[in-house]
Design a protein around this motif. Structure first.
Motif, PDB file in Angstrom:
ATOM      1  N   GLU A 143       0.638  -1.153   0.016  1.00 29.24           N
ATOM      2  CA  GLU A 143       0.046  -0.082  -0.061  1.00 29.24           C
ATOM      3  C   GLU A 143       0.779   1.239  -0.034  1.00 29.24           C
ATOM      4  O   GLU A 143       0.446   2.174  -0.892  1.00 29.24           O
ATOM      5  N   ARG A 144       1.902   1.329   0.874  1.00 26.84           N
ATOM      6  CA  ARG A 144       2.706   2.477   0.701  1.00 26.84           C
ATOM      7  C   ARG A 144       3.489   2.693  -0.508  1.00 26.84           C
ATOM      8  O   ARG A 144       3.691   3.805  -1.028  1.00 26.84           O
ATOM      9  N   VAL A 145       3.951   1.548  -1.234  1.00 25.77           N
ATOM     10  CA  VAL A 145       4.560   1.601  -2.389  1.00 25.77           C
ATOM     11  C   VAL A 145       3.545   1.997  -3.532  1.00 25.77           C
ATOM     12  O   VAL A 145       4.003   3.084  -4.395  1.00 25.77           O
TER      13      VAL A 145
ATOM     14  N   GLU B 148      11.866   2.846   2.819  1.00 25.11           N
ATOM     15  CA  GLU B 148      11.044   2.246   1.763  1.00 25.11           C
ATOM     16  C   GLU B 148      11.736   1.924   0.685  1.00 25.11           C
ATOM     17  O   GLU B 148      11.129   0.742  -0.192  1.00 25.11           O
ATOM     18  N   ILE B 149      12.836   2.712  -0.059  1.00 22.34           N
ATOM     19  CA  ILE B 149      13.449   2.184  -0.846  1.00 22.34           C
ATOM     20  C   ILE B 149      14.195   1.011  -0.747  1.00 22.34           C
ATOM     21  O   ILE B 149      14.107   0.188  -1.841  1.00 22.34           O
TER      22      ILE B 149
ATOM     23  N   ALA C   5      12.805  -0.164   8.860  1.00 28.02           N
ATOM     24  CA  ALA C   5      12.110  -1.192   8.007  1.00 28.02           C
ATOM     25  C   ALA C   5      12.695  -2.470   8.683  1.00 28.02           C
ATOM     26  O   ALA C   5      13.842  -2.576   9.489  1.00 28.02           O
ATOM     27  N   GLY C   6      11.914  -3.552   8.463  1.00 29.18           N
ATOM     28  CA  GLY C   6      12.292  -4.854   8.820  1.00 29.18           C
ATOM     29  C   GLY C   6      11.709  -5.250  10.041  1.00 29.18           C
ATOM     30  O   GLY C   6      11.279  -4.750  10.879  1.00 29.18           O
ATOM     31  N   PRO C   7      12.021  -6.543  10.642  1.00 25.61           N
ATOM     32  CA  PRO C   7      11.463  -6.735  11.970  1.00 25.61           C
ATOM     33  C   PRO C   7      12.087  -6.134  13.199  1.00 25.61           C
ATOM     34  O   PRO C   7      13.171  -5.727  13.179  1.00 25.61           O
ATOM     35  N   ASP C   8      10.977  -5.445  13.959  1.00 20.56           N
ATOM     36  CA  ASP C   8      11.343  -4.796  15.187  1.00 20.56           C
ATOM     37  C   ASP C   8      12.332  -5.676  16.273  1.00 20.56           C
ATOM     38  O   ASP C   8      13.006  -4.860  16.704  1.00 20.56           O
TER      39      ASP C   8
END
Length: 440
Positions: free
Chosen positions: A6-8, A23-24, A45-48
């Motif tokens: 959705e963000r993309v 995001e990139i 981004a990625g797992p917290d």
């Protein structure tokens, strides 16, 4: 909470919309990041809960990544301090690199998305800037040092890597001062046991005995030279590294081996003697250049007596199809002008040089263990290493050794020992046994 897709979609449908740096990265990784990524623009981004991570600290790091995609850009950003690795020690980032190699697959986004990425990054980050000072010149700019693999240029390349600091290498390599793949007699063997076992294996494969003459080309700090001399073999070693030669000569004197051992600061092509009983080439072929293999193996053959043996020990590709040229990081920071090819090409060139190949084996798992132990040594002596050569150079060594370990573990590179004999005019091999005569 919006999803990655959705963000993309939102950013690509809005011409004025921009992607964050996180995001990139997600776009290129197709939303599947195996670690946590944070950036100076506040995005992540990625797992917290990921134990491993990358932190992009500065705009300069973005420029390095954008202008040199792949391992070279990552290396520049990391060495300069603009990209930090989380969850690993800089002397051994193996676990992070293994995770990236196993789980991260970069995909080129559609043209419209790519255009938006360029707008988001900003044109100012697409203009190349000066790399870190630890980086060698690109291949095309090294012509001032001579043609590739000329004596002058080879000397420059060797000095770039090997003349860093003998003290630094002592911390990394340990007492053996051996910078080639060890051979582990059992999984729990120490690095020193494994290096001594490697020299024992080479010695036995070459059927050396007291009174024989050995030529060791690319001898490094003289480990094979001194091992053979201790067993009564008259040994001559040559290295292009001035620092290595000086260290080796002192070690020979300290052991009282001057009557049997000699290390020269010299190009192997300048060796005038011949009729050696054996020649060992341990970790030199990688620096020769594939186009020069015929001349190289022809020269080594010319140094042997009839029935003499040659052992070639070197890193190889896992097949014979890939380009021999090293990747950007290795070529600029580690081994300028280095080239790798498959073991099949090496065997072919040895055979074409009228050497009979009688045995070969792959020791890639042993090199993974060797690199593991070198990284352990670097971690143990990290503070001293940084004080000796500086943080950027120490980081280069940790990065390259850990990345090389991943390459051996995942079979993108291998280590082959190839044993050959110089036959006499009638095809005689000097009476070699019918089967391998050494202890594995």
């Amino acid at each position: 909470m919006t999803t990655f897709r959705e963000r993309v979609s939102d950013a690509t449908s809005n011409p004025d919309g921009k992607f964050s740096l996180a995001e990139i990265l997600e776009i290129f990784a197709a939303g599947r990041l195996p670690l946590r990524f944070t950036a100076y623009d506040g995005s992540s981004a990625g797992p917290d809960d990921a134990a491993l991570g990358l932190d992009l600290r500065t705009p300069r790091g973005t420029t390095y990544l954008a202008t040199a995609p792949g391992d070279l850009g990552l290396a520049r950003a990391y060495v300069s301090g603009d990209l930090e690795l989380r969850g690993v020690h800089p002397g051994d980032p193996h676990d992070l690199l293994a995770a990236l190699a196993q789980k991260l697959v970069f995909k080129r986004p559609p043209a419209r998305v790519l255009a938006n990425i360029v707008r988001s990054i900003g044109i100012e980050h697409l203009k190349p800037i000066a790399p870190p000072p630890q980086e060698a010149l690109p291949r095309w700019r090294r012509v001032a040092e001579g043609l590739r693999h000329s004596k002058t240029r080879d000397a420059e390349a060797i000095q770039h890597h090997y003349d860093v600091s003998n003290t630094f290498y002592e911390w990394v390599l340990g007492p053996s001062m051996t910078y080639t793949c060890a051979c582990y007699p059992h999984p729990d063997a120490s690095l020193e046991e494994a290096q001594e076992n490697k020299y024992r294996l080479v010695f036995e494969k070459l059927r050396l005995k007291p009174g024989d003459r050995l030529l060791d080309v690319g001898c490094g700090w003289g480990g094979m030279v001194r091992h053979a001399a201790r067993h009564g073999v008259k040994t001559t070693g040559v290295t292009l590294s001035k620092e290595q030669a000086a260290w080796a000569q002192r070690a020979i004197a300290d052991e009282g081996l001057e009557d049997l051992a000699e290390v020269r600061h010299s190009d192997y092509r300048d060796v005038r003697e011949s009729e050696f009983d054996a020649v060992s080439s341990i970790g030199l072929t990688e620096h020769i250049g594939v186009a020069n293999y015929p001349a190289y193996f022809g020269f080594l053959r010319s140094k042997l007596r009839a029935g003499g043996l040659l052992l070639n020990h070197c890193i190889t590709r896992h097949d014979n199809r890939h380009s021999a040229t090293a990747g950007g990081f290795i070529d600029r920071y580690v081994f300028p002008d280095g080239e790798l090819t498959g073991s099949g090409r090496i065997i072919t060139e040895m055979q074409n040089s009228r050497l009979e190949v009688i045995h070969e084996e792959n020791l890639r798992h042993h090199y993974a263990l060797t690199l593991r132990d070198w990284c352990r040594n670097l971690v143990e002596h990290w503070d001293e290493a940084v004080a000796e050569v500086g943080l950027p150079t120490a980081k280069v060594w940790g990065l390259y050794m850990a990345a090389s370990r991943v390459g051996f573990e995942q079979d993108s590179i291998q280590l082959h020992q190839v044993l050959a004999v110089k036959l006499d005019e009638r095809g005689g091999d000097g009476g070699l046994p019918l089967r391998p005569w050494w202890t594995a």
